[in-house]
Scaffold this active site. Structure first.
Site, PDB file in Angstrom:
ATOM      1  N   ASP A  46       0.865  -1.173   0.000  1.00 10.94           N
ATOM      2  CA  ASP A  46       0.000   0.000   0.000  1.00 10.94           C
ATOM      3  C   ASP A  46       0.909   1.233   0.000  1.00 10.94           C
ATOM      4  O   ASP A  46       2.094   1.135   0.357  1.00 10.94           O
ATOM      5  CB  ASP A  46      -0.883  -0.048   1.254  1.00 10.94           C
ATOM      6  N   ASP A  92      -0.197   5.005   0.966  1.00 11.00           N
ATOM      7  CA  ASP A  92      -0.413   5.897   2.120  1.00 11.00           C
ATOM      8  C   ASP A  92      -0.354   5.121   3.424  1.00 11.00           C
ATOM      9  O   ASP A  92      -1.027   4.110   3.575  1.00 11.00           O
ATOM     10  CB  ASP A  92      -1.781   6.588   2.005  1.00 11.00           C
TER      11      ASP A  92
END
Length: 259
Positions: A13, A15
């Protein structure tokens, strides 16, 4: 259970794992550098459908993180691929930004507000009441409802912003129709990403900062999962879920040695 195979490919991922509010998380640069040197297939994922791959490559480059465009996978790209598989050459009314509209143009979709096959809701900075009204009427007239991701809020420096999931709930309340969400935690986004880099779930790992999206999607896609403590899920929350990650680490810096 036998020994798990070594990790040959990585999904991470963006963020909360590599960056936080526009600043790289310590270890992110070294992690990406090690990944590229290893030659292992990898993808940086985001549920945000606003930006194109090139936009995100440029944004990350300004922060000092070098991620080639082809190593970026967004919910907009996953949505376009899903639609291309389901109904090639279809039509759609889209509420969203360049990340989504570009991905749909690239698969040959026609964007229209006249009797479209689909209403597609993505992330946008300006949700207009007029656009939502149009979406409601088109869905009532038989257009199928798709949303890029179910996140109800998004981060900003001022605090939470209403995101796709919240706007989808408004449209659902007005139509009685729930959307099909393509992004995490739907394992479809992960499987499509794995296919895009020619990877297999049993030799792949997912790194995320959220139990309810990243870890859940990785788990359901059959991958090993690593949870970092630099984002949404806090240490005291991990045990509240009925499933767990393969391993919890402080940050991306702790995973450099795994490559």
């Amino acid at each position: 259970m036998g020994e798990r195979k070594p990790i040959e490919s990585w999904l991470t991922d963006m963020d909360g794992v590599l960056i936080h509010e526009g600043i790289p998380i310590p270890g992110a640069e070294e992690f990406l550098k090690r990944l590229k040197e290893s030659g292992k297939p990898f993808l940086v994922l985001t549920n945000n459908s606003i930006y194109t791959q090139r936009d995100l490559h440029a944004r990350l480059a300004r922060m000092g993180l070098d991620v080639p465009s082809e190593n970026i996978w967004t919910s907009a790209l996953a949505t376009a691929q899903f639609l291309d598989d389901q109904r090639p050459g279809g039509t759609a009314y889209v509420i969203g930004e360049a990340g989504l509209t570009t991905a749909l143009h690239e698969i040959g979709y026609v964007l229209t507000d006249t009797d479209p096959d689909f209403v597609i809701l993505g992330e946008t900075r300006t949700y207009s009441f007029e656009a939502m009204t149009k979406a409601v009427r088109l869905i009532n007239n038989g257009a199928r409802f798709i949303a890029t991701n179910p996140d109800e809020t998004g981060p900003s420096t001022e605090g939470a912003l209403p995101a796709t999931g919240a706007v989808a709930a408004l449209i659902t309340a007005a139509t009685g129709k729930k959307p099909y969400f393509v992004g995490k935690p739907n394992p479809l986004m992960m499987r499509a990403g794995l296919n895009a880099i020619g990877a297999h779930s049993e030799t792949s790992a997912m790194i995320g900062d959220r139990m309810d999206t990243d870890v859940l999607a990785g788990l359901e896609a059959g991958m090993r999962t690593f949870l970092v403590m630099t984002g949404v899920t806090q240490p005291n929350e991990v045990d509240r879920f009925p499933y767990g990650p393969s391993k919890v680490v402080d940050s991306i810096a702790d995973l450099i040695e795994y490559i």
